[in-house]
Design an enzyme around this catalytic site. Structure first.
Site, PDB file in Angstrom:
ATOM      1  N   GLU A 114     -15.537  21.262  22.224  1.00  0.00           N
ATOM      2  CA  GLU A 114     -15.547  19.807  22.018  1.00  0.00           C
ATOM      3  C   GLU A 114     -16.929  19.223  22.312  1.00  0.00           C
ATOM      4  OE1 GLU A 114     -12.193  18.490  24.398  1.00  0.00           O
ATOM      5  OE2 GLU A 114     -10.756  19.435  23.027  1.00  0.00           O
TER       6      GLU A 114
ATOM      7  N   TYR B 252      -9.045  17.625  16.572  1.00  0.00           N
ATOM      8  CA  TYR B 252      -7.622  17.887  16.810  1.00  0.00           C
ATOM      9  C   TYR B 252      -7.082  19.001  15.910  1.00  0.00           C
ATOM     10  CZ  TYR B 252      -6.913  13.851  19.948  1.00  0.00           C
ATOM     11  OH  TYR B 252      -6.933  12.974  21.008  1.00  0.00           O
TER      12      TYR B 252
ATOM     13  N   HIS C 131      -8.841  10.923  26.437  1.00  0.00           N
ATOM     14  CA  HIS C 131      -8.749  12.348  26.114  1.00  0.00           C
ATOM     15  C   HIS C 131      -9.526  13.137  27.150  1.00  0.00           C
ATOM     16  CE1 HIS C 131      -9.069  16.175  23.961  1.00  0.00           C
ATOM     17  NE2 HIS C 131     -10.323  16.171  24.366  1.00  0.00           N
TER      18      HIS C 131
ATOM     19  N   ASN D  70      -2.441   6.484  24.286  1.00  0.00           N
ATOM     20  CA  ASN D  70      -2.611   6.903  25.685  1.00  0.00           C
ATOM     21  C   ASN D  70      -4.047   6.834  26.193  1.00  0.00           C
ATOM     22  OD1 ASN D  70      -3.572   9.168  24.434  1.00  0.00           O
ATOM     23  ND2 ASN D  70      -2.024  10.574  25.231  1.00  0.00           N
TER      24      ASN D  70
ATOM     25  N   LYS E 128     -10.415   6.499  24.143  1.00  0.00           N
ATOM     26  CA  LYS E 128      -9.944   6.342  22.765  1.00  0.00           C
ATOM     27  C   LYS E 128     -10.090   4.884  22.321  1.00  0.00           C
ATOM     28  CE  LYS E 128      -6.718  10.261  23.089  1.00  0.00           C
ATOM     29  NZ  LYS E 128      -5.294  10.690  23.009  1.00  0.00           N
TER      30      LYS E 128
HETATM   31  P1  DAT Z   1      -3.479  15.642  25.421  1.00  0.00           P
HETATM   32  O1  DAT Z   1      -4.179  14.453  24.826  1.00  0.00           O
HETATM   33  O2  DAT Z   1      -2.805  15.284  26.713  1.00  0.00           O
HETATM   34  O3  DAT Z   1      -4.364  16.855  25.530  1.00  0.00           O
HETATM   35  P2  DAT Z   1      -2.275  16.954  23.120  1.00  0.00           P
HETATM   36  O4  DAT Z   1      -3.575  17.682  22.976  1.00  0.00           O
HETATM   37  O5  DAT Z   1      -1.025  17.760  23.132  1.00  0.00           O
HETATM   38  O6  DAT Z   1      -2.274  16.038  24.441  1.00  0.00           O
HETATM   39  O7  DAT Z   1      -2.128  15.884  21.956  1.00  0.00           O
HETATM   40  C1  DAT Z   1      -3.256  15.124  21.559  1.00  0.00           C
HETATM   41  C2  DAT Z   1      -2.844  13.699  21.353  1.00  0.00           C
HETATM   42  O8  DAT Z   1      -1.870  13.622  20.314  1.00  0.00           O
HETATM   43  C3  DAT Z   1      -2.175  13.055  22.573  1.00  0.00           C
HETATM   44  O9  DAT Z   1      -3.100  12.539  23.497  1.00  0.00           O
HETATM   45  C4  DAT Z   1      -1.383  11.967  21.930  1.00  0.00           C
HETATM   46  C5  DAT Z   1      -0.956  12.566  20.603  1.00  0.00           C
HETATM   47  N1  DAT Z   1       0.391  13.139  20.707  1.00  0.00           N
HETATM   48  C6  DAT Z   1       0.740  14.288  21.332  1.00  0.00           C
HETATM   49  N2  DAT Z   1       2.063  14.501  21.250  1.00  0.00           N
HETATM   50  C7  DAT Z   1       2.555  13.434  20.563  1.00  0.00           C
HETATM   51  C8  DAT Z   1       3.861  13.044  20.153  1.00  0.00           C
HETATM   52  N3  DAT Z   1       4.922  13.791  20.418  1.00  0.00           N
HETATM   53  N4  DAT Z   1       3.974  11.877  19.469  1.00  0.00           N
HETATM   54  C9  DAT Z   1       2.907  11.117  19.189  1.00  0.00           C
HETATM   55  N5  DAT Z   1       1.658  11.417  19.541  1.00  0.00           N
HETATM   56  C10 DAT Z   1       1.481  12.574  20.223  1.00  0.00           C
HETATM   57 MG    MG Z   2      -5.235  18.026  24.094  1.00  0.00          MG
END
Ligand code: DAT
Ligand code: MG
Length: 150
Positions: free
Chosen positions: A128, A51, A117, A114, A11
């Protein structure tokens, strides 16, 4: 399945913080095969597609803004159980819950920063990969395969 593929992305914060080489090195070292790679500054529209499952979440607008704030490194890695193993290498979504030794557990603190991805299922990986690499991946022989897989 040796040919399972996953979409892995550094990212914008990972790029800015100089973590691209470290992240690529982990996938190379583990034995995965790199079959696509590019540096791309994605548009908000493209990221909204990436997303789309999260549309409506309170953090969605902030997530898109963060992801569009700079270039990302888009990659496809292939190898045994690539999707699940890739996720394990990234760590938990919230870096505070990520074990040391994982990418997020070693380099991140905040869920909204974080740094990486990884696809969460084989089906989403294929979606994707199509979204980020409509031109397709690169075919070549990985000469080390016989030393990594039985
Ligand atoms: P991942 O990236 O582990 O697959 P995800 O698909 O649930 O997680 O969410 C995509 C991204 O969105 C994640 O990397 C960071 C952001 N995100 C997820 N939950 C969040 C939250 N509660 N607050 C802020 N950002 C969040
Ligand atoms: Mg995800």
């Amino acid at each position: 399945n040796n040919a399972e593929r996953t979409y892995i992305m550094v990212k914008p914060d990972g790029v800015q913080r100089g973590l691209v080489g470290n992240i690529i090195g982990r996938f190379e070292g583990r034995g995965f095969k790199l079959i696509a790679l590019k540096l791309v500054h994605a548009t908000p529209e493209h990221l909204e597609k990436h997303y789309e499952d999260l549309e409506g979440k309170p953090f969605f607008p902030g997530l898109i803004k963060y992801m569009a704030a700079g270039p990302v490194v888009a990659m496809v890695w292939e190898g045994l159980d690539a999707v699940k193993t890739g996720r394990a290498m990234l760590g938990a979504t919230n870096p505070l819950a990520s074990a040391p030794g994982t990418i997020r557990g070693d380099f991140a603190l905040a869920v909204g920063r974080n740094i990486c991805h990884g696809s969460d299922s084989v089906e989403n990986a294929e979606k994707e990969i199509k979204l980020w690499f409509p031109e397709g991946t690169v075919q070549y022989t990985h000469d080390l395969a016989g030393w990594i897989f039985e």
